[in-house]
Design a protein around this motif. Structure first.
Motif, mmCIF file in Angstrom:
data_model
loop_
_atom_site.group_PDB
_atom_site.id
_atom_site.type_symbol
_atom_site.label_atom_id
_atom_site.label_comp_id
_atom_site.label_asym_id
_atom_site.label_seq_id
_atom_site.Cartn_x
_atom_site.Cartn_y
_atom_site.Cartn_z
ATOM 1 N N GLN A 1 0.914 -1.082 -0.044
ATOM 2 C CA GLN A 1 -0.015 -0.046 0.014
ATOM 3 C C GLN A 1 0.959 1.325 0.088
ATOM 4 O O GLN A 1 0.441 2.406 0.050
ATOM 5 N N THR B 1 1.865 2.407 -2.503
ATOM 6 C CA THR B 1 1.349 2.812 -3.859
ATOM 7 C C THR B 1 0.334 3.790 -3.749
ATOM 8 O O THR B 1 -0.094 4.573 -4.471
ATOM 9 N N VAL B 2 -0.459 3.779 -2.665
ATOM 10 C CA VAL B 2 -1.625 4.507 -2.166
ATOM 11 C C VAL B 2 -1.378 5.277 -0.955
ATOM 12 O O VAL B 2 -2.585 5.266 0.143
ATOM 13 N N ILE C 1 -3.890 8.093 0.747
ATOM 14 C CA ILE C 1 -4.881 8.414 -0.340
ATOM 15 C C ILE C 1 -6.364 8.465 0.384
ATOM 16 O O ILE C 1 -7.200 9.153 0.066
ATOM 17 N N ARG D 1 -13.001 1.123 -0.479
ATOM 18 C CA ARG D 1 -12.206 1.943 -1.340
ATOM 19 C C ARG D 1 -10.635 1.129 -1.587
ATOM 20 O O ARG D 1 -10.218 1.200 -2.777
ATOM 21 N N VAL D 2 -10.137 0.999 -0.666
ATOM 22 C CA VAL D 2 -8.702 0.235 -0.850
ATOM 23 C C VAL D 2 -8.931 -1.011 -1.088
ATOM 24 O O VAL D 2 -8.095 -1.411 -2.263
ATOM 25 N N LEU E 1 -8.949 -0.254 -5.151
ATOM 26 C CA LEU E 1 -7.608 0.233 -5.583
ATOM 27 C C LEU E 1 -6.824 -1.293 -5.592
ATOM 28 O O LEU E 1 -5.954 -1.273 -6.648
ATOM 29 N N VAL F 1 -1.929 4.273 4.134
ATOM 30 C CA VAL F 1 -3.146 4.714 3.553
ATOM 31 C C VAL F 1 -3.693 6.123 4.335
ATOM 32 O O VAL F 1 -4.075 6.958 4.142
ATOM 33 N N ALA G 1 1.755 4.474 -8.575
ATOM 34 C CA ALA G 1 0.610 5.197 -7.929
ATOM 35 C C ALA G 1 -0.422 5.736 -8.895
ATOM 36 O O ALA G 1 -1.503 5.869 -8.674
ATOM 37 N N ASP G 2 0.051 6.356 -9.957
ATOM 38 C CA ASP G 2 -0.880 6.873 -10.825
ATOM 39 C C ASP G 2 -1.888 5.963 -11.503
ATOM 40 O O ASP G 2 -2.936 6.196 -11.872
ATOM 41 N N SER H 1 -4.655 4.658 -8.774
ATOM 42 C CA SER H 1 -5.201 5.678 -8.155
ATOM 43 C C SER H 1 -6.194 6.230 -9.318
ATOM 44 O O SER H 1 -7.132 6.968 -9.287
ATOM 45 N N GLY I 1 -4.835 8.128 -11.623
ATOM 46 C CA GLY I 1 -4.384 9.583 -11.736
ATOM 47 C C GLY I 1 -3.922 9.616 -13.162
ATOM 48 O O GLY I 1 -3.598 8.978 -14.087
#
Length: 424
Positions: free
Chosen positions: A68, A70-71, A74, A86-87, A91, A295, A418-419, A422, A424
């Motif tokens: 996690q 990577t997030v 968040i 959510r996670v 994700l 997180v 991460a992009d 998420s 992004g």
């Protein structure tokens, strides 16, 4: 082959944390050979000048979802039901195998940077064999000591075969990275899955780590009775969170040889419940600390020790005033090692143990002139104080800088993942 840490203020932790004073530590072939004053410098030995430094065992994190990274942050103000949705619901499935590698590598290096030399990686994003292979490879590449908590996440019916594959193909009896079984049953995925998980762990000779006792009073009591009635606690089991047990139930867990992992920041931030640090330890349960997830929580052990100390001493009517900074440091070192079944290998500076050692600076405004070094470690130190980190005698951080990795490249890869995950 020989390293001598000279002239530091040594803090040992076994059987209880104690300041030994100005001492030297001799390390031979990755093992602590001797601790004492004015040790002779052998020809060819590498000397680390620890003047003005605190020398102590590396920290032990007993439960972290390392992927996690990577997030990170968040959902800093999320509650537990929203975390699940959510996670884990949204994700986690977006993670490709390469994203799991990026998160685990960066997350493990984050631990080392903060003086955490041993980690239980509670890995529940195992959606394919490639995800698992990449998660384990990242831990090995990082240089950390880790127990990889394998949590099967594939199609129904495949748990036994894939768990055997992971055990047989990815792990042997040597090396810094070992395997434990991270179980979803009985409180999250039900009793049928729990039976399969604990029986598989027993067949493969693996300990179990599971989120138990953190989902309400009725769930905690029912699941504990189920584990006892089916003889599953004969397999070493760590109760992660362990929030809703009575004192009598804690005594039963202790009698069965169970251990506990407390995540003081996340248990409060996610609304899981008030940490049961003192009650679990009073029942005789070895209890370690855990960052859980970045997180919505910090990833360093200083924050966990401080929070555990604060919350225990803040219990109503002074019930926790017996909990001290020494207790917090013990939980972060030798007691965490007990939780992971590694107390004969790490967690203290006893000669014969692996040289997992950290050096903390005291020449900073926030650490200077500290009268109680243990109090300073728990209440005043931070990641910026972590100057040197050794795992099995190998220096992985020196002069405040991480070694052996192209850190900008690692962080760039983490940012790309991460992009992706998420959106992004």
């Amino acid at each position: 082959m020989t390293t001598l840490i000279k002239n530091g203020v040594v803090i040992d932790t076994e059987p209880e944390p104690v300041v030994l004073g100005r001492m030297d530590v001799r390390i031979e072939r990755g093992t602590i050979a001797e601790v004492g004053p004015d040790l002779a410098v052998e020809p060819g030995a590498e000397v680390i000048d620890a003047t003005g430094r605190l020398v102590l065992p590396g920290f032990v994190d007993t439960h972290r979802h390392t992927w996690q990274a990577t997030v990170r942050a968040i959902a800093p103000d999320i509650d537990f039901p929203a975390y699940l949705r959510r996670v884990l619901g949204e994700l986690a499935p977006r993670h490709r195998p390469q994203d799991l590698y990026a998160g685990n590598l960066a997350g493990a290096l984050e631990c080392l940077d903060a003086g955490i030399t041993t980690l239980l990686d509670w890995s529940h994003a195992q959606f394919s064999p490639a995800h698992t292979d990449n998660a384990v490879r990242a831990l090995r590449d990082s240089g950390i000591r880790a127990a990889f908590g394998y949590c099967y996440g594939g199609e129904p019916g495949g748990l036994a075969a894939e768990t055997r594959r992971v055990r047989e193909e990815l792990f042997d009896t040597s090396g810094l990275v070992t395997m434990v079984l991270a179980a979803l049953g009985p409180e999250i995925a039900g009793e049928e899955r729990a039976l399969e998980e604990w029986r598989m762990a027993a067949e493969l000779g693996l300990p179990v780590t599971a989120h138990l006792g953190g989902h309400g009073r009725e769930s905690a009591a029912k699941a504990l009775a189920f584990l006892e009635d089916n003889g599953l606690l004969a397999t070493p089991t760590t109760f992660v969170h362990a929030l809703y047990y009575t004192d009598e139930e804690f005594k039963r867990i202790a009698a069965a040889g169970g251990t506990a992992s407390i995540s003081p920041v996340d248990e409060m931030n996610l609304g899981l419940g008030y940490p049961t640090t003192g009650r679990a330890r009073a029942a005789g349960i070895p209890t370690g600390l855990s960052a859980d997830t970045v997180v919505c929580a910090p990833g360093d052990m200083f924050s966990q020790m401080r929070t555990a100390h604060l919350l225990e001493r803040g219990r109503p009517d002074g019930a926790g005033f017996g909990f001290t900074t020494r207790d917090a440091l013990r939980m972060a070192t030798i007691e965490g090692a007990e939780v992971l079944g590694m107390a004969d290998v790490i967690g203290s500076l006893r000669p014969g143990k692996q040289a997992d050692v950290i050096l903390l600076r005291t020449d900073t405004p926030g650490m200077a002139a500290a009268h109680d070094p243990i109090g300073a470690v728990v209440l005043n130190a931070d990641i910026g104080c972590v100057e040197t980190v050794m795992v099995a005698g190998r220096v992985v951080k020196s002069g405040g800088q991480m070694l052996h990795h192209d850190l900008p490249a690692v962080l760039a890869s983490l940012g790309e993942s991460a992009d992706v995950v998420s959106g992004g």
